[in-house]
Every structure is written in structure tokens, then in C-alpha cells.
Design a protein around this motif. Structure first.
Motif, PDB file in Angstrom:
ATOM      1  N   GLU A  15      -3.164  -2.755   4.031  1.00 40.25           N
ATOM      2  CA  GLU A  15      -3.904  -1.889   4.942  1.00 40.25           C
ATOM      3  C   GLU A  15      -4.618  -0.796   4.164  1.00 40.25           C
ATOM      4  N   SER A  90      -4.683  10.350   4.722  1.00 45.63           N
ATOM      5  CA  SER A  90      -4.208   9.867   6.020  1.00 45.63           C
ATOM      6  C   SER A  90      -4.250  10.938   7.102  1.00 45.63           C
ATOM      7  N   ARG A 116      -0.439  -0.234  16.594  1.00 43.44           N
ATOM      8  CA  ARG A 116      -1.547  -0.238  15.648  1.00 43.44           C
ATOM      9  C   ARG A 116      -1.357   0.855  14.608  1.00 43.44           C
ATOM     10  N   ASP A 117      -1.977   0.647  13.454  1.00 41.92           N
ATOM     11  CA  ASP A 117      -2.008   1.650  12.398  1.00 41.92           C
ATOM     12  C   ASP A 117      -3.299   2.426  12.568  1.00 41.92           C
ATOM     13  N   ARG A 119      -4.376   4.935  10.879  1.00 42.16           N
ATOM     14  CA  ARG A 119      -4.894   5.531   9.644  1.00 42.16           C
ATOM     15  C   ARG A 119      -6.018   4.664   9.057  1.00 42.16           C
ATOM     16  N   GLY A 122      -6.192   0.728   9.576  1.00 42.85           N
ATOM     17  CA  GLY A 122      -5.144  -0.178   9.125  1.00 42.85           C
ATOM     18  C   GLY A 122      -5.700  -1.475   8.577  1.00 42.85           C
ATOM     19  N   ARG A 123      -5.253  -2.573   9.134  1.00 41.57           N
ATOM     20  CA  ARG A 123      -5.661  -3.898   8.670  1.00 41.57           C
ATOM     21  C   ARG A 123      -7.128  -4.190   8.989  1.00 41.57           C
TER      22      ARG A 123
END
Length: 357
Positions: A15, A90, A116-117, A119, A122-123
């Protein structure tokens, strides 16, 4: 899925704000000299902080191979690699934890995974394309042995567009400017336009043209795995891509068949075509002519200005974006387009070896 290819494959992981981006390349032929300088050069073309018209995030993007390389050559076994993330901010994304950015993957990732990420996406961040550039560089090393070349350039930014096709320009000029446009005067105009858009807190899209030369006739499948379909799938899998066309593309819809038929000719025993409206592919299979295509990129969704949206509860809010973002992805996307094309062509070259003894 996180894997592309059938015989030559890349599985990527990581990520934007994790510890690293990495991947595993399988199906790499054994005995290929690994040119580390070339591979790093390909990563440097993609990395942030190259110029004033891309994100200022500072990353060295140094690749570390973990397996599959011994005494400077590939062994034929899986090649594992990582590129460490070094300059994450971040905290710039703390305000995104509980809201959805317009035209981003925030909402769709939440719907798919239930989490979910936040930052940097993410992915879904374009930083994942580092893995593609490493795998694409490896593929290019093999294609070099086969006499196949893959290259791309910025042909349009917003309404600024090069008038001619790829044969009208000198590819040696592409890396001489920040936009990666083969025409110096148009490159200056594009760069100035991107800078102006950036100063207004806005973004702009454009088009990248890709070319693959030296491809032998006979690559591709006749029905469900047509070569142009594989190239289209690869390109549409790149972040921010909204369109793909090859050969005459949509312009052919305005023509009659008599205007765009590629007539066959014979030169010194080699069959060629007088024109190349087909873009080097007929019936889903390469015909030996140059393969050329265009990839359309949307404007970056993150604007450095106030934007209306909703939070995770559906309440209206105003997003004040922070962080470091590209006003235009085109300059850094050129090597990504090349990498995807190289992986597809090598994969289909290897597949072609299984069709006849």
C-alpha cells in the motif's frame, strides 16, 4: 485479483503508506542478465519528485531483489522484490478517515471489503505501479534479446495535442523534457499549462501513445484472448485510465472500408502491409507491423481546493484536501504504460511457443 499474465506473471502487493511495495515475477526465462542500472532507471522515470509539475513526495524507489537472481542472471525461479516506502506523510490523510473523496476508490473499497486504508488510498494508490515498472523492466530485458522495443510518450494534455502520429516524431526527444513529449515546443506549452492548472488547485488529464515495434507475426489468440484485448485490459488496469484504442481506433468509425483496408505487399520475400490502420493486429493476432495504441487518463481526482462530499454516515461535508499530489499523471504514467505493454507482449510471446512444435 492481484496477478496479471499467464506464463509471465506479476503478483503485486503493498500500500501507499505501508512499509513497502513489492511483487513476485514468475515465468521469467533463465539466464537473462539483470541490468540493475536499467531497472533503476525505469523506476526513476516513474518516481515522484522529478520536476515541479509532479508530486513533491521524495522517494528513492530503490528496488531490492530477494530471489530468482544469482550471479547477475535470472535463474528461472520466482523473482521476489521490494521497494521500501520512505517518505510517507500519513497524518496528511487523517481528515479522510470518515469521509469519501469524490471520484476516488474510497466508497467502492468500503462497499467491497467493509474497511479501507484511508492513508493515500491504500492499495488503490498509484504508488502500487512501482511493482509494475520493476516487472516491466524485467520483461523489457527479455524483449531486448528478441529485437522487440516498447516505448511511449505524452501526446495530449488537456486540449493540447500533437497533430501527427508516432512516426512524425523523434523518440530520442521524449526524455529531454519533464512532460515526456517528443516535440520540444509542444512540451513547453504542456508544461506551462500543467503549472498553471496546478497553481489554480486543479488537475488535468490527457493521452499517452504507446508503440511496440519488432513484434513477430502470430502472437495472440483468435477468440477470447485476442492480443489487443489483453493490451486493453492491461492499460485499463492502470490507475486513472478511462479509455483505450489501438490502430485507427474510434477514428475508423467515420471511414469506409475502402479507405482503411491494409493492403498486403511482398518485399524481399517478407509480407507486409502498405498501411497500418489495423495497428499491427488482425483477428486478435499480431501481423508483424508496429503495434500502436492510445491510452486516455482522467484528471487526478484530488483537488487542492474545497470540494463538497459526504462522510461515512452520508452527511454533507466540505473536503479540504491536504498532502502531495500530481496535477497531471501523464509524465509519470509513461513508464507504467510501457511496463504493462512489455509484460503483455512477453507473456504472449511465451504462449506462442506452445502452439506448434
Amino acid at each position: 485479483m492481484n496477478t496479471i499474465g499467464k506464463l509471465f506473471t506479476l503478483t503485486s502487493f503493498g500500500e501507499s503508506h505501508g512499509s513497502a511495495i513489492g511483487g513476485v515475477v514468475d515465468g521469467m526465462p533463465a539466464g537473462i542478465p539483470v541490468d540493475m542500472e536499467f531497472i533503476q532507471q525505469e523506476l526513476d522515470r516513474r518516481r515522484p519528485g522529478q520536476s515541479s509539475i509532479v508530486t513533491p513526495r521524495k522517494e528513492s524507489d530503490r528496488v531490492e531483489f530477494l530471489s530468482g537472481v544469482f550471479e547477475g542472471k535470472t535463474t528461472g525461479t520466482p523473482i521476489g522484490f521490494v521497494v521500501r516506502n520512505e517518505n510517507q506523510h500519513s497524518s496528511d490523510y487523517d481528515n479522510l478517515r470518515d469521509l469519501y473523496r469524490p471520484s476516488h476508490a474510497d466508497y467502492t473499497y468500503q462497499c467491497k471489503y467493509g474497511c479501507r486504508d484511508h492513508r493515500g488510498g491504500g492499495r488503490s494508490s498509484a504508488r502500487e505501479t512501482i511493482a509494475r515498472c520493476v516487472a516491466g523492466a524485467l520483461a523489457k530485458l527479455v524483449l531486448r534479446h528478441l529485437g522487440i522495443e516498447v516505448w511511449a510518450y505524452t501526446s495530449q494534455v488537456g486540449e493540447l495535442s500533437l497533430p501527427g502520429d508516432y512516426r512524425s516524431y523523434d523518440r530520442a526527444e521524449i526524455e529531454k523534457n519533464a512532460v515526456r513529449c517528443p516535440d520540444a515546443e509542444m512540451a513547453r506549452q504542456m508544461e506551462a499549462y500543467i503549472a498553471r492548472v496546478k497553481s489554480e488547485g486543479d488537475t488535468v488529464g490527457g493521452v499517452i501513445t504507446g508503440v511496440i515495434s519488432g513484434v513477430p507475426a502470430g502472437l495472440g489468440e483468435p477468440v477470447f484472448n485476442k492480443l489487443h484485448a489483453a493490451l486493453g485490459s492491461a492499460m485499463l488496469g492502470i490507475n486513472a485510465v478511462k479509455g483505450f484504442e489501438y490502430g485507427m481506433g474510434f477514428a475508423g468509425a467515420r471511414c469506409r472500408g475502402s479507405q482503411v483496408n491494409d493492403v498486403f505487399e511482398s518485399h524481399d520475400g517478407r509480407i507486409t502491409t502498405r498501411t497500418n490502420y489495423s495497428g499491427g493486429i488482425q483477428g486478435g493476432i499480431s501481423n508483424g507491423e508496429d503495434i500502436y495504441f492510445r491510452v486516455a487518463f482522467k484528471p487526478v481526482a484530488t483537488l487542492l481546493r474545497d470540494i463538497e462530499t459526504v462522510d461515512t454516515q452520508g452527511n454533507p461535508v466540505v473536503l479540504k484536501a491536504k498532502g502531495r499530489h500530481d496535477p497531471c499523471v501523464l509524465p509519470r504514467a509513461v513508464p507504467v504504460v510501457e511496463a504493462m505493454a512489455a509484460m503483455v507482449i512477453l507473456d504472449y510471446y511465451l504462449l506462442a511457443q506452445s502452439h506448434k512444435l
